[in-house]
Design a protein around this motif. Structure first.
Motif, mmCIF file in Angstrom:
data_model
loop_
_atom_site.group_PDB
_atom_site.id
_atom_site.type_symbol
_atom_site.label_atom_id
_atom_site.label_comp_id
_atom_site.label_asym_id
_atom_site.label_seq_id
_atom_site.Cartn_x
_atom_site.Cartn_y
_atom_site.Cartn_z
ATOM 1 N N GLN A 113 -12.862 -41.073 -125.605
ATOM 2 C CA GLN A 113 -13.121 -42.200 -126.547
ATOM 3 C C GLN A 113 -12.758 -43.377 -125.967
ATOM 4 O O GLN A 113 -13.586 -44.459 -126.474
ATOM 5 N N THR A 114 -11.911 -43.612 -125.115
ATOM 6 C CA THR A 114 -11.771 -44.944 -124.399
ATOM 7 C C THR A 114 -12.902 -45.222 -123.493
ATOM 8 O O THR A 114 -12.869 -46.562 -123.288
ATOM 9 N N GLN A 115 -13.889 -44.478 -123.171
ATOM 10 C CA GLN A 115 -15.236 -44.990 -122.414
ATOM 11 C C GLN A 115 -16.296 -44.914 -123.386
ATOM 12 O O GLN A 115 -17.407 -45.435 -122.598
ATOM 13 N N ARG A 116 -16.249 -44.855 -124.624
ATOM 14 C CA ARG A 116 -17.530 -44.580 -125.405
ATOM 15 C C ARG A 116 -17.925 -46.154 -125.518
ATOM 16 O O ARG A 116 -19.278 -46.135 -125.799
ATOM 17 N N SER A 117 -17.337 -47.079 -125.749
ATOM 18 C CA SER A 117 -17.887 -48.399 -125.770
ATOM 19 C C SER A 117 -18.817 -48.802 -124.525
ATOM 20 O O SER A 117 -19.884 -49.467 -124.875
ATOM 21 N N ALA A 118 -18.293 -48.376 -123.363
ATOM 22 C CA ALA A 118 -19.314 -48.670 -122.216
ATOM 23 C C ALA A 118 -20.390 -47.876 -122.324
ATOM 24 O O ALA A 118 -21.590 -48.459 -121.718
#
Length: 211
Positions: A113-118
């Motif tokens: 989830q922490t990398q989804r915006s990227a």
């Protein structure tokens, strides 16, 4: 010479219509547009030195753009002929987008989830779409000129198809520079860039492609 005599002369001595005339004109225009867009991308933005290292991510990106390009070319071919069915070509385009959307959703769901915006924004979301649209301009001009010599009876739809094809060619040129690998990024920002010239073509088609 009377009008009916002229019509009879043209009808009996004109000869058969050239075969594959539509495909030839559009293929030449698309080829020229692709070369010009690629040259503009390399001159203005430069070649991505890590292009080949992207591996399967590059293959997915190119497959998506190429699928849209062939679908747009088929649609442009259909709408350049009077009274020719075109909805099958439009459904083919929709299928390409849906397949890419399904793949992007799978990658998104399996990413932390922490990398989804990227996945969505990458490093260049601000500039991607307008660069794709800008690089489509040479191809847009070439395709419009080719279509003006054909017989589109739905000028707005024909203009949309011409812009869509040009947008795909611009996206191929931009892919030579683009550092992004995420399928979600490609789905959103490449597609928006491709749709921009399509919208311009739809707006100007009734003026530029009118008989």
């Amino acid at each position: 010479m009377k009008t009916d005599q002229l019509i009879e002369l043209l009808a009996t001595q004109a000869g058969p219509a050239p075969r594959r005339a539509v495909q030839t004109r559009l293929t030449l225009a698309a080829g020229l547009g692709a070369l010009l867009s690629a040259a503009a991308a390399l001159a203005a933005l430069g070649l991505n030195p890590g292009l080949l290292a992207m591996g399967s991510a590059l293959a997915v990106k190119l497959a998506y753009v190429a699928g849209l390009m062939f679908g747009a070319a088929r649609l442009a071919d259909r709408v350049s002929r009077p009274a020719t069915a075109w909805r099958g070509a439009a459904l083919g385009l929709a299928a390409v987008v849906l397949v890419m959307a399904a793949f992007a959703a799978t990658v998104y769901a399996t990413t932390a989830q922490t990398q989804r915006s990227a996945l969505l924004l990458g490093h260049s979301w601000v500039s991607c779409s307008w660069r794709v649209a800008a690089l489509s301009l040479p191809a847009f001009g070439a395709v419009i000129v080719a279509m003006r010599g054909l017989a589109p009876t739905r000028p707005r739809l024909a203009g949309w198809a011409a812009g869509l094809l040009a947008g795909c060619l611009g996206a191929l040129g931009y892919a030579l520079h683009c550092p992004e690998w995420s399928p979600l990024f490609v789905l959103v920002w490449y597609t928006l860039g491709i749709l921009a010239p399509a919208a311009v073509g739809a707006a100007l088609g009734p003026r530029w492609l009118r008989w």
